[in-house]
Design a protein around this motif. Structure first.
Motif, PDB file in Angstrom:
ATOM      1  N   LYS A 404       0.809  -1.217   0.000  1.00 46.76           N
ATOM      2  CA  LYS A 404       0.000   0.000   0.000  1.00 46.76           C
ATOM      3  C   LYS A 404       0.845   1.271   0.000  1.00 46.76           C
ATOM      4  O   LYS A 404       0.297   2.382   0.037  1.00 46.76           O
ATOM      5  N   VAL A 405       2.170   1.101  -0.028  1.00 50.71           N
ATOM      6  CA  VAL A 405       3.123   2.222  -0.013  1.00 50.71           C
ATOM      7  C   VAL A 405       2.835   3.137   1.190  1.00 50.71           C
ATOM      8  O   VAL A 405       2.513   4.313   1.064  1.00 50.71           O
ATOM      9  N   LEU A 406       2.954   2.551   2.373  1.00 50.69           N
ATOM     10  CA  LEU A 406       2.701   3.268   3.620  1.00 50.69           C
ATOM     11  C   LEU A 406       3.910   3.162   4.538  1.00 50.69           C
ATOM     12  O   LEU A 406       4.698   2.217   4.437  1.00 50.69           O
ATOM     13  N   ASP A 407       4.053   4.114   5.448  1.00 52.91           N
ATOM     14  CA  ASP A 407       5.054   3.972   6.496  1.00 52.91           C
ATOM     15  C   ASP A 407       4.594   2.873   7.451  1.00 52.91           C
ATOM     16  O   ASP A 407       3.440   2.430   7.415  1.00 52.91           O
ATOM     17  N   LEU A 408       5.487   2.402   8.311  1.00 51.24           N
ATOM     18  CA  LEU A 408       5.188   1.254   9.161  1.00 51.24           C
ATOM     19  C   LEU A 408       4.038   1.521  10.137  1.00 51.24           C
ATOM     20  O   LEU A 408       3.222   0.634  10.402  1.00 51.24           O
ATOM     21  N   ARG A 409       3.937   2.743  10.672  1.00 52.14           N
ATOM     22  CA  ARG A 409       2.847   3.032  11.613  1.00 52.14           C
ATOM     23  C   ARG A 409       1.492   2.973  10.904  1.00 52.14           C
ATOM     24  O   ARG A 409       0.546   2.353  11.404  1.00 52.14           O
ATOM     25  N   SER A 410       1.421   3.606   9.739  1.00 52.34           N
ATOM     26  CA  SER A 410       0.162   3.601   8.998  1.00 52.34           C
ATOM     27  C   SER A 410      -0.242   2.179   8.632  1.00 52.34           C
ATOM     28  O   SER A 410      -1.415   1.806   8.738  1.00 52.34           O
ATOM     29  N   ALA A 411       0.740   1.367   8.233  1.00 58.88           N
ATOM     30  CA  ALA A 411       0.461  -0.023   7.883  1.00 58.88           C
ATOM     31  C   ALA A 411      -0.052  -0.802   9.092  1.00 58.88           C
ATOM     32  O   ALA A 411      -1.009  -1.590   8.992  1.00 58.88           O
ATOM     33  N   ALA A 412       0.567  -0.579  10.260  1.00 57.24           N
ATOM     34  CA  ALA A 412       0.144  -1.265  11.481  1.00 57.24           C
ATOM     35  C   ALA A 412      -1.279  -0.865  11.857  1.00 57.24           C
ATOM     36  O   ALA A 412      -2.106  -1.713  12.240  1.00 57.24           O
ATOM     37  N   TYR A 413      -1.601   0.420  11.742  1.00 55.16           N
ATOM     38  CA  TYR A 413      -2.941   0.903  12.066  1.00 55.16           C
ATOM     39  C   TYR A 413      -3.980   0.319  11.112  1.00 55.16           C
ATOM     40  O   TYR A 413      -5.095  -0.030  11.522  1.00 55.16           O
ATOM     41  N   VAL A 414      -3.633   0.230   9.837  1.00 54.44           N
ATOM     42  CA  VAL A 414      -4.561  -0.330   8.847  1.00 54.44           C
ATOM     43  C   VAL A 414      -4.941  -1.755   9.236  1.00 54.44           C
ATOM     44  O   VAL A 414      -6.126  -2.123   9.250  1.00 54.44           O
ATOM     45  N   ILE A 415      -3.955  -2.578   9.578  1.00 58.07           N
ATOM     46  CA  ILE A 415      -4.213  -3.964   9.975  1.00 58.07           C
ATOM     47  C   ILE A 415      -5.078  -4.016  11.234  1.00 58.07           C
ATOM     48  O   ILE A 415      -6.062  -4.767  11.307  1.00 58.07           O
ATOM     49  N   ALA A 416      -4.714  -3.212  12.241  1.00 55.73           N
ATOM     50  CA  ALA A 416      -5.420  -3.233  13.523  1.00 55.73           C
ATOM     51  C   ALA A 416      -6.873  -2.801  13.377  1.00 55.73           C
ATOM     52  O   ALA A 416      -7.798  -3.456  13.891  1.00 55.73           O
ATOM     53  N   ILE A 417      -7.099  -1.703  12.668  1.00 51.64           N
ATOM     54  CA  ILE A 417      -8.450  -1.156  12.557  1.00 51.64           C
ATOM     55  C   ILE A 417      -9.329  -2.027  11.664  1.00 51.64           C
ATOM     56  O   ILE A 417     -10.520  -2.220  11.952  1.00 51.64           O
ATOM     57  N   GLU A 418      -8.756  -2.572  10.609  1.00 52.79           N
ATOM     58  CA  GLU A 418      -9.552  -3.438   9.724  1.00 52.79           C
ATOM     59  C   GLU A 418     -10.026  -4.692  10.458  1.00 52.79           C
ATOM     60  O   GLU A 418     -11.131  -5.183  10.215  1.00 52.79           O
ATOM     61  N   ARG A 419      -9.193  -5.217  11.364  1.00 50.13           N
ATOM     62  CA  ARG A 419      -9.604  -6.411  12.120  1.00 50.13           C
ATOM     63  C   ARG A 419     -10.791  -6.098  13.029  1.00 50.13           C
ATOM     64  O   ARG A 419     -11.735  -6.893  13.131  1.00 50.13           O
TER      65      ARG A 419
END
Length: 431
Positions: A404-419
């Motif tokens: 998704k071409v994101l920094d690591l924090r944004s990527a972590a938040y995406v996974i957490a919130i989608e779950r």
């Protein structure tokens, strides 16, 4: 009106952690196009408890204390989060920390939600006997607001295994004799003899080290001879430094609440640890080091920076001073949104708190399972399980970051919130 503090003759508006976590949440919600109704739910806490309770001091006087427990969300399971004892703690800080716990447990794939709590006090000003009475009275006041299948506290800043043992004992004493053993897992982070997990003391710091190791492997970087600095030389900072030193890295700077020290030739992690044990927990006075200004610490020449103290330490006022190419967030919320943007623009990588320091809550989950199932796990087995679990989470964050071409924090938040969003969509919202 914003509170301001003077650093290097500059007025710095002090941003609260709640403001920081809400900015992070809003940005992540936009990235995943979060359902507006679910966003409304996640933007607020489920429950906020403020308790004023009296405790008799050693001299016979009664002192009134203020305690907090905030339960942010339990869509994925029981509330989970630490208890900290600190004079600066307030309801907004606890709300922010509880929200971070929700993202952290979700990202780790644990069957937990997020909570946080604590007491507004400076523990250094109280005797051990007073701290025990304060802790037990707070646990009693919390009552059924905590529980092994409802809300499970753990250690945090200025609390430890002994604190958890007092809470567990107090909570279990309120149950019928036949039910007491079934409630041992009301808290995690207990002493080994009271149902604690082997290695729980090092789980968070070991996790910080592991995420640095995974990052280095991904970047094809050797940790041998790399230099690092640590802010906060408590449980997390010490263990992260301990494992990094064993990997061949060199600690060149340390900061705690009382001062900052540096030595470009290296500071022995184990010798400093022994020094702090004999010096009321303080790093000051450690031989063969130079004492430097609090703000000068951020500008120490190093490869890796591990903030493992309190929140909002890396700000737009000191971000440009940082020389490290990697920041591994051992603390919760150490970097403000503005500072992160500046660092990313400089090419600095940041392993976010909800990933970097999640070894602690993963270890807590292992302890909870051990107590729940009446099992005993050995240290080697636990560290292997922790490594396996954290490596899987890191891989998912890395894959999301790259796809998704994101920094690591944004990527972590995406996974957490989608779950969490998926859980709400599948279950629906009552009524």
């Amino acid at each position: 009106m914003a509170i301001a503090e003077t650093v290097n003759n500059k007025k710095q508006p002090k941003q609260g952690m709640l403001e920081n976590v809400m900015k992070q949440f809003d940005a992540a919600a936009s990235l995943v196009n979060l359902n507006p109704n679910i966003k409304k739910i996640l933007a607020v806490t489920n429950n906020e408890l403020i308790i004023h309770f009296p405790v008799r001091m050693d001299n016979g006087d009664v002192e009134i204390f203020k305690g907090y427990r905030v339960q942010h969300n339990n869509a994925l399971g029981p509330y989970k989060g630490g208890l900290r004892y600190h004079p600066t703690i307030d309801i907004d800080a606890v709300k922010a920390l509880a929200m971070w716990m929700t993202w952290k447990t979700s990202l780790a794939g644990l069957p937990y939600g997020g909570a946080k709590g604590g007491i507004q006090l400076d523990p250094s000003k109280y005797s051990n006997a007073e701290l025990e009475r304060i802790t037990r009275r707070f646990a009693y006041a919390l009552g059924e607001n905590i529980g092994p299948e409802h809300d499970i506290p753990a250690p945090d800043v200025n609390t430890n295994a002994q604190t958890m043992a007092w809470i567990a004992d107090t909570y279990m004493s309120t149950k019928a004799p036949s039910e007491r053993s079934k409630n041992q897992h009301v808290v995690t982070g207990k002493p080994i003899g009271s149902g604690g997990l082997e290695g729980r003391d090092r789980a968070t710091g070991f996790g910080v080290f592991l995420t640095i190791k995974y990052w280095a492997a991904h970047k094809n970087v050797s940790l041998k001879d790399k230099t690092f600095i640590v802010q906060g030389f408590g449980n997390v900072g010490y263990w992260a430094a301990h494992f990094l030193e064993k990997e061949g890295a060199k600690m060149v700077g340390v900061q705690d609440a009382f001062g900052s020290i540096t030595n470009a030739e290296g500071i022995s992690v184990e010798n400093l640890f022994i020094h702090t044990k004999n010096n009321q927990g303080r790093i000051e006075g450690f031989p063969n080091t130079s004492t430097i200004d609090k703000e000068a610490f951020f500008g120490i020449n190093c490869d890796i920076f591990i903030p493992a103290a309190l929140g909002n330490q890396i700000t737009k006022y000191n971000a440009n001073d940082i020389k490290a190419f990697l920041i591994a967030e051992g603390a919760n919320g150490p970097t403000t949104v503005e500072a992160e943007e500046m660092l990313l623009n400089k090419g600095v990588d940041i392993i976010p708190d909800i990933l970097c320091n999640s070894g602690g809550v993963i270890g807590s989950y292992f302890e909870w399972l051990q107590n729940r199932n009446g099992e005993l796990w050995e240290l080697d087995e636990i560290l292997i399980k922790l490594d396996k679990k954290l490596k899987e989470v890191f891989r998912k964050v890395l894959e999301t970051s790259e796809s998704k071409v994101l920094d690591l924090r944004s990527a972590a938040y995406v996974i957490a919130i989608e779950r969490i969003e998926k859980a709400y969509i599948q279950r629906g919202i009552f009524p």
